[in-house]
Design a protein around this motif. Structure first.
Motif, PDB file in Angstrom:
ATOM      1  N   GLU A  26       0.838  -1.208   0.000  1.00 61.35           N
ATOM      2  CA  GLU A  26       0.000   0.000   0.000  1.00 61.35           C
ATOM      3  C   GLU A  26       0.867   1.250   0.000  1.00 61.35           C
ATOM      4  O   GLU A  26       0.605   2.197  -0.743  1.00 61.35           O
ATOM      5  N   GLU A  27       1.906   1.260   0.832  1.00 65.59           N
ATOM      6  CA  GLU A  27       2.825   2.403   0.888  1.00 65.59           C
ATOM      7  C   GLU A  27       3.515   2.628  -0.453  1.00 65.59           C
ATOM      8  O   GLU A  27       3.689   3.758  -0.893  1.00 65.59           O
ATOM      9  N   ILE A  33       1.783   7.278  -6.481  1.00 63.58           N
ATOM     10  CA  ILE A  33       0.797   8.332  -6.714  1.00 63.58           C
ATOM     11  C   ILE A  33       1.396   9.685  -6.353  1.00 63.58           C
ATOM     12  O   ILE A  33       1.277  10.652  -7.102  1.00 63.58           O
ATOM     13  N   ALA A  34       2.088   9.740  -5.214  1.00 63.71           N
ATOM     14  CA  ALA A  34       2.706  10.998  -4.781  1.00 63.71           C
ATOM     15  C   ALA A  34       3.740  11.467  -5.799  1.00 63.71           C
ATOM     16  O   ALA A  34       3.806  12.655  -6.119  1.00 63.71           O
ATOM     17  N   VAL A  37       1.867  12.857  -8.783  1.00 62.56           N
ATOM     18  CA  VAL A  37       1.286  14.168  -8.483  1.00 62.56           C
ATOM     19  C   VAL A  37       2.385  15.225  -8.447  1.00 62.56           C
ATOM     20  O   VAL A  37       2.212  16.329  -8.956  1.00 62.56           O
ATOM     21  N   SER A  38       3.522  14.879  -7.865  1.00 61.22           N
ATOM     22  CA  SER A  38       4.641  15.831  -7.801  1.00 61.22           C
ATOM     23  C   SER A  38       5.075  16.236  -9.202  1.00 61.22           C
ATOM     24  O   SER A  38       5.327  17.418  -9.462  1.00 61.22           O
ATOM     25  N   GLU A  39       5.187  15.279 -10.094  1.00 63.52           N
ATOM     26  CA  GLU A  39       5.585  15.578 -11.469  1.00 63.52           C
ATOM     27  C   GLU A  39       4.530  16.450 -12.149  1.00 63.52           C
ATOM     28  O   GLU A  39       4.872  17.411 -12.850  1.00 63.52           O
ATOM     29  N   GLU A  40       3.270  16.136 -11.929  1.00 62.16           N
ATOM     30  CA  GLU A  40       2.190  16.933 -12.522  1.00 62.16           C
ATOM     31  C   GLU A  40       2.232  18.376 -12.009  1.00 62.16           C
ATOM     32  O   GLU A  40       2.103  19.325 -12.780  1.00 62.16           O
TER      33      GLU A  40
END
Length: 60
Positions: A26-27, A33-34, A37-40
């Motif tokens: 899960e981690e 995902i993190a 999102v950071s790249e986005e």
């Protein structure tokens, strides 16, 4: 300690290990995902900076 007690304890350890593996998986997925999102966000900031620079350049 009887053989049955040892088996029960080993089963509990196996359940605990399975829970650890599940939480680690899960981690890892959350980290992916993190990172995504950071790249986005990095790309969005770059776009905003370029747009702002263009506006300043055109109107100054």
């Amino acid at each position: 300690m009887s053989l049955l007690e040892i088996i029960e304890r080993l089963c509990e350890i196996a359940r605990l290990q399975a829970e650890i593996i599940s939480k680690q998986a899960e981690e890892i997925e959350q980290a992916k995902i993190a990172d995504s999102v950071s790249e986005e966000l990095r790309e969005m900031r770059s776009r905003a900076e370029r747009e702002l620079a263009t506006v300043f350049k055109e109107y100054n």
